[in-house]
Motif scaffolding. Structure first.
Motif, PDB file in Angstrom:
ATOM      1  N   PRO A 189       0.829  -1.206   0.000  1.00 12.02           N
ATOM      2  CA  PRO A 189       0.000   0.000   0.000  1.00 12.02           C
ATOM      3  C   PRO A 189       0.867   1.261   0.000  1.00 12.02           C
ATOM      4  CG  PRO A 189       0.046  -0.990   2.180  1.00 12.02           C
ATOM      5  CD  PRO A 189       0.729  -1.955   1.262  1.00 12.02           C
ATOM      6  N   PRO A 190       0.278   2.415  -0.381  1.00 10.93           N
ATOM      7  CA  PRO A 190       1.048   3.657  -0.451  1.00 10.93           C
ATOM      8  C   PRO A 190       1.785   3.994   0.833  1.00 10.93           C
ATOM      9  CG  PRO A 190      -1.117   3.938  -1.442  1.00 10.93           C
ATOM     10  CD  PRO A 190      -1.121   2.588  -0.799  1.00 10.93           C
ATOM     11  N   SER A 191       1.272   3.557   2.004  1.00  4.15           N
ATOM     12  CA  SER A 191       1.906   3.882   3.282  1.00  4.15           C
ATOM     13  C   SER A 191       3.120   3.017   3.591  1.00  4.15           C
ATOM     14  CB  SER A 191       0.883   3.721   4.421  1.00  4.15           C
ATOM     15  OG  SER A 191       0.381   2.391   4.434  1.00  4.15           O
ATOM     16  N   SER A 192       3.301   1.933   2.824  1.00  2.83           N
ATOM     17  CA  SER A 192       4.426   1.038   3.092  1.00  2.83           C
ATOM     18  C   SER A 192       5.691   1.573   2.431  1.00  2.83           C
ATOM     19  CB  SER A 192       4.118  -0.364   2.553  1.00  2.83           C
ATOM     20  OG  SER A 192       4.143  -0.351   1.143  1.00  2.83           O
ATOM     21  N   PRO A 193       6.871   1.108   2.889  1.00  3.99           N
ATOM     22  CA  PRO A 193       8.135   1.565   2.280  1.00  3.99           C
ATOM     23  C   PRO A 193       8.179   1.323   0.781  1.00  3.99           C
ATOM     24  CG  PRO A 193       8.559   0.398   4.328  1.00  3.99           C
ATOM     25  CD  PRO A 193       7.102   0.213   4.045  1.00  3.99           C
ATOM     26  N   LEU A 194       7.637   0.176   0.329  1.00  2.00           N
ATOM     27  CA  LEU A 194       7.679  -0.126  -1.106  1.00  2.00           C
ATOM     28  C   LEU A 194       6.657   0.695  -1.870  1.00  2.00           C
ATOM     29  CD1 LEU A 194       8.132  -4.016  -1.101  1.00  2.00           C
ATOM     30  CD2 LEU A 194       9.843  -2.267  -1.627  1.00  2.00           C
ATOM     31  N   GLY A 195       5.595   1.124  -1.162  1.00  2.00           N
ATOM     32  CA  GLY A 195       4.552   1.866  -1.845  1.00  2.00           C
ATOM     33  C   GLY A 195       4.822   3.351  -1.950  1.00  2.00           C
ATOM     34  N   LYS A 196       5.666   3.887  -1.061  1.00  2.00           N
ATOM     35  CA  LYS A 196       5.933   5.321  -1.054  1.00  2.00           C
ATOM     36  C   LYS A 196       6.687   5.743  -2.300  1.00  2.00           C
ATOM     37  CE  LYS A 196       5.945   5.966   3.955  1.00  2.00           C
ATOM     38  NZ  LYS A 196       6.753   6.342   5.129  1.00  2.00           N
ATOM     39  N   GLY A 197       6.150   6.766  -2.924  1.00  2.00           N
ATOM     40  CA  GLY A 197       6.817   7.338  -4.085  1.00  2.00           C
ATOM     41  C   GLY A 197       6.726   6.479  -5.321  1.00  2.00           C
ATOM     42  N   GLY A 198       6.052   5.365  -5.219  1.00  2.00           N
ATOM     43  CA  GLY A 198       5.955   4.479  -6.374  1.00  2.00           C
ATOM     44  C   GLY A 198       4.526   4.366  -6.863  1.00  2.00           C
ATOM     45  N   GLN A 199       4.290   3.348  -7.676  1.00  4.55           N
ATOM     46  CA  GLN A 199       2.963   3.137  -8.219  1.00  4.55           C
ATOM     47  C   GLN A 199       2.003   2.746  -7.106  1.00  4.55           C
ATOM     48  OE1 GLN A 199       2.911   0.259 -11.308  1.00  4.55           O
ATOM     49  NE2 GLN A 199       0.779   0.598 -11.857  1.00  4.55           N
ATOM     50  N   ARG A 200       0.835   3.375  -7.065  1.00  5.66           N
ATOM     51  CA  ARG A 200      -0.121   3.153  -5.988  1.00  5.66           C
ATOM     52  C   ARG A 200      -1.115   2.036  -6.311  1.00  5.66           C
ATOM     53  NH1 ARG A 200      -0.632   7.297  -2.151  1.00  5.66           N
ATOM     54  NH2 ARG A 200       0.866   8.974  -2.452  1.00  5.66           N
ATOM     55  N   GLY A 201      -0.978   1.434  -7.452  1.00  6.96           N
ATOM     56  CA  GLY A 201      -1.912   0.379  -7.803  1.00  6.96           C
ATOM     57  C   GLY A 201      -1.313  -0.577  -8.814  1.00  6.96           C
ATOM     58  N   VAL A 202      -2.013  -1.680  -9.017  1.00  7.94           N
ATOM     59  CA  VAL A 202      -1.592  -2.671 -10.004  1.00  7.94           C
ATOM     60  C   VAL A 202      -2.769  -2.935 -10.924  1.00  7.94           C
ATOM     61  CG1 VAL A 202       0.120  -3.747  -8.512  1.00  7.94           C
ATOM     62  CG2 VAL A 202      -2.253  -4.556  -8.459  1.00  7.94           C
ATOM     63  N   HIS A 203      -2.471  -3.371 -12.129  1.00  7.66           N
ATOM     64  CA  HIS A 203      -3.513  -3.677 -13.098  1.00  7.66           C
ATOM     65  C   HIS A 203      -3.869  -5.157 -13.022  1.00  7.66           C
ATOM     66  CE1 HIS A 203      -2.073   0.180 -14.787  1.00  7.66           C
ATOM     67  NE2 HIS A 203      -3.341   0.288 -15.155  1.00  7.66           N
ATOM     68  N   ARG A 204      -5.152  -5.425 -12.832  1.00  5.61           N
ATOM     69  CA  ARG A 204      -5.641  -6.787 -12.773  1.00  5.61           C
ATOM     70  C   ARG A 204      -6.936  -6.901 -13.560  1.00  5.61           C
ATOM     71  NH1 ARG A 204      -4.836  -7.595  -6.237  1.00  5.61           N
ATOM     72  NH2 ARG A 204      -2.550  -7.788  -6.243  1.00  5.61           N
ATOM     73  N   TYR A 205      -7.186  -8.119 -14.029  1.00  7.54           N
ATOM     74  CA  TYR A 205      -8.433  -8.342 -14.750  1.00  7.54           C
ATOM     75  C   TYR A 205      -9.585  -8.535 -13.776  1.00  7.54           C
ATOM     76  CZ  TYR A 205      -6.449  -8.561 -19.398  1.00  7.54           C
ATOM     77  OH  TYR A 205      -5.863  -8.228 -20.581  1.00  7.54           O
ATOM     78  N   HIS A 206     -10.726  -7.950 -14.127  1.00  9.67           N
ATOM     79  CA  HIS A 206     -11.928  -8.023 -13.295  1.00  9.67           C
ATOM     80  C   HIS A 206     -13.063  -8.643 -14.114  1.00  9.67           C
ATOM     81  CE1 HIS A 206     -15.003  -6.891 -10.371  1.00  9.67           C
ATOM     82  NE2 HIS A 206     -15.724  -6.485 -11.399  1.00  9.67           N
ATOM     83  N   PRO A 207     -13.786  -9.631 -13.562  1.00 10.81           N
ATOM     84  CA  PRO A 207     -14.882 -10.266 -14.309  1.00 10.81           C
ATOM     85  C   PRO A 207     -16.134  -9.397 -14.315  1.00 10.81           C
ATOM     86  CG  PRO A 207     -14.685 -11.266 -12.136  1.00 10.81           C
ATOM     87  CD  PRO A 207     -13.565 -10.262 -12.240  1.00 10.81           C
ATOM     88  N   VAL A 208     -16.548  -8.980 -15.496  1.00 15.90           N
ATOM     89  CA  VAL A 208     -17.739  -8.133 -15.593  1.00 15.90           C
ATOM     90  C   VAL A 208     -18.979  -8.910 -16.012  1.00 15.90           C
ATOM     91  CG1 VAL A 208     -16.431  -6.034 -16.031  1.00 15.90           C
ATOM     92  CG2 VAL A 208     -17.177  -7.430 -17.961  1.00 15.90           C
ATOM     93  N   PHE A 209     -18.780 -10.052 -16.704  1.00 16.26           N
ATOM     94  CA  PHE A 209     -19.946 -10.824 -17.173  1.00 16.26           C
ATOM     95  C   PHE A 209     -19.534 -12.271 -17.349  1.00 16.26           C
ATOM     96  CE2 PHE A 209     -22.744 -12.569 -20.471  1.00 16.26           C
ATOM     97  CZ  PHE A 209     -23.993 -12.213 -19.987  1.00 16.26           C
ATOM     98  N   LEU A 210     -20.309 -13.195 -16.775  1.00 18.08           N
ATOM     99  CA  LEU A 210     -20.026 -14.622 -16.877  1.00 18.08           C
ATOM    100  C   LEU A 210     -21.274 -15.333 -17.379  1.00 18.08           C
ATOM    101  CD1 LEU A 210     -18.089 -16.835 -14.401  1.00 18.08           C
ATOM    102  CD2 LEU A 210     -20.382 -17.560 -15.120  1.00 18.08           C
ATOM    103  N   TYR A 211     -21.077 -16.249 -18.349  1.00 17.67           N
ATOM    104  CA  TYR A 211     -22.198 -16.951 -18.983  1.00 17.67           C
ATOM    105  C   TYR A 211     -21.909 -18.443 -18.987  1.00 17.67           C
ATOM    106  CZ  TYR A 211     -25.426 -18.499 -22.645  1.00 17.67           C
ATOM    107  OH  TYR A 211     -26.400 -19.145 -23.355  1.00 17.67           O
TER     108      TYR A 211
END
Length: 321
Positions: A189-211
């Protein structure tokens, strides 16, 4: 990801235009705005998901109902080769070819590899339309796990095929539309040492429709809560024995579909492929009772003929007879 390398039925065509993505699920109006359907077991089933211009199955009457909207369809995903799921394909192809409309828009038909009846139908279409097609038409067989990129989407969007239980010793496919979204990286997260000053998010696939087509036993959706899931529920509880009675094809019940939805924690579930032995009011009543004890916390709907009805609504007599 697999290339769109299936056998070409028509000529080469242009890339797709930009596609619209699905907003967060909030109410019945949003669902009905994004879906057009007809669903009745044995007779016809299809769902047109407008945001990505994808048609799932193509039972009898699909072209008649959609009218000029057939020219908007870019992708047709077939779950299996039973008549109530494929009987409308040849007319859909023909209407797009003959009726006034945009002939530059391509159509790709995706289907389970080695499905005998879909292959027979595609052979018929290829012979009948040979030399006559005025738009790009493709056919591409799929295996479970194949991913199809939907070109031109505002966000990276794909459809993933997964195996379903339905026909004995044959591959039936379900499909999930997934779009890439930026989410907070919980590990950093942004508050962690790795999150500070870096990217605040990651790109992931999200299911919008399932048939699921006619299938059950879905073991997919590894990407979080699906916005909308369409799951067959052919039988009411009093006929549960019939769901497993057929030697060549088996179905689900309302109880089975809601049990799956509760485990997967989908945001909205649409029960479909209802047998015409039941009235709509019977289905709505049992769906409400089963939901109350199933632990399913999402929104619940029933697709019955051309309607998508929220559970808790009693139909008028004309629709329930």
């Amino acid at each position: 990801m697999p290339a769109r390398s299936g056998k070409q039925v028509g000529r080469n065509g242009p890339r797709h235009r930009p596609l619209r993505t699905l907003p967060a699920i909030e109410n019945c109006q949003l669902i009905t705005d994004n879906l057009i359907t007809f669903s009745l077991a044995l007779y016809s089933q299809w769902f047109y998901y407008k945001p990505t211009r994808c048609l799932f199955d193509a039972g009898e009457g699909v072209a008649t109902t959609l009218g000029k909207k057939v020219f908007a369809i870019r992708h047709l995903f077939i779950s299996h080769g039973h008549e109530d799921h494929i009987a409308g394909i040849s007319n859909l192809v023909n209407v797009r070819n003959i009726a006034p409309g945009d002939k530059d828009k391509p159509l790709t038909i995706y289907y389970p590899r080695h499905d005998r009846w879909v292959n027979e139908l595609l052979t018929y279409i290829q012979r009948k339309q040979s030399g006559l097609l005025r738009y790009p038409l493709y056919a591409q067989p799929l295996d479970a796990g194949d991913e199809i990129e939907l070109e031109g989407a505002r966000r990276p969007t794909r459809v993933t095929a997964f195996a379903m239980k339905h026909i004995a010793a044959e591959l039936s496919l379900g499909y999930e539309i997934e779009e890439q979204r930026k989410v907070i990286d919980e590990a950093n997260p942004p508050s962690s040492p790795l999150g500070k000053g870096g990217q605040r998010g990651v790109h992931r696939y999200h299911p919008v429709f399932l048939y699921t087509g006619d299938g059950y036993g879905v073991g997919h959706s590894p990407y979080g809560r699906a916005d909308v899931a369409v799951h067959e529920a052919t039988f009411l509880g009093r006929d549960a024995a019939k769901a497993d009675a057929w030697e060549t094809a088996r179905h689900s019940t309302i109880d089975g579909a809601l049990g799956w939805a509760a485990r997967e924690d989908v945001k909205a579930l649409i029960l479909c492929h209802i047998s015409d032995r039941y009235t709509l009011d019977e289905v709505l009543s049992e769906a409400a009772e089963v939901k109350a004890k199933s632990g399913f916390r999402g929104e619940l709907y029933v697709a019955y003929r051309e309607r998508i009805v929220p559970v808790g609504v009693i139909s008028d007599n004309r629709e329930s007879s």
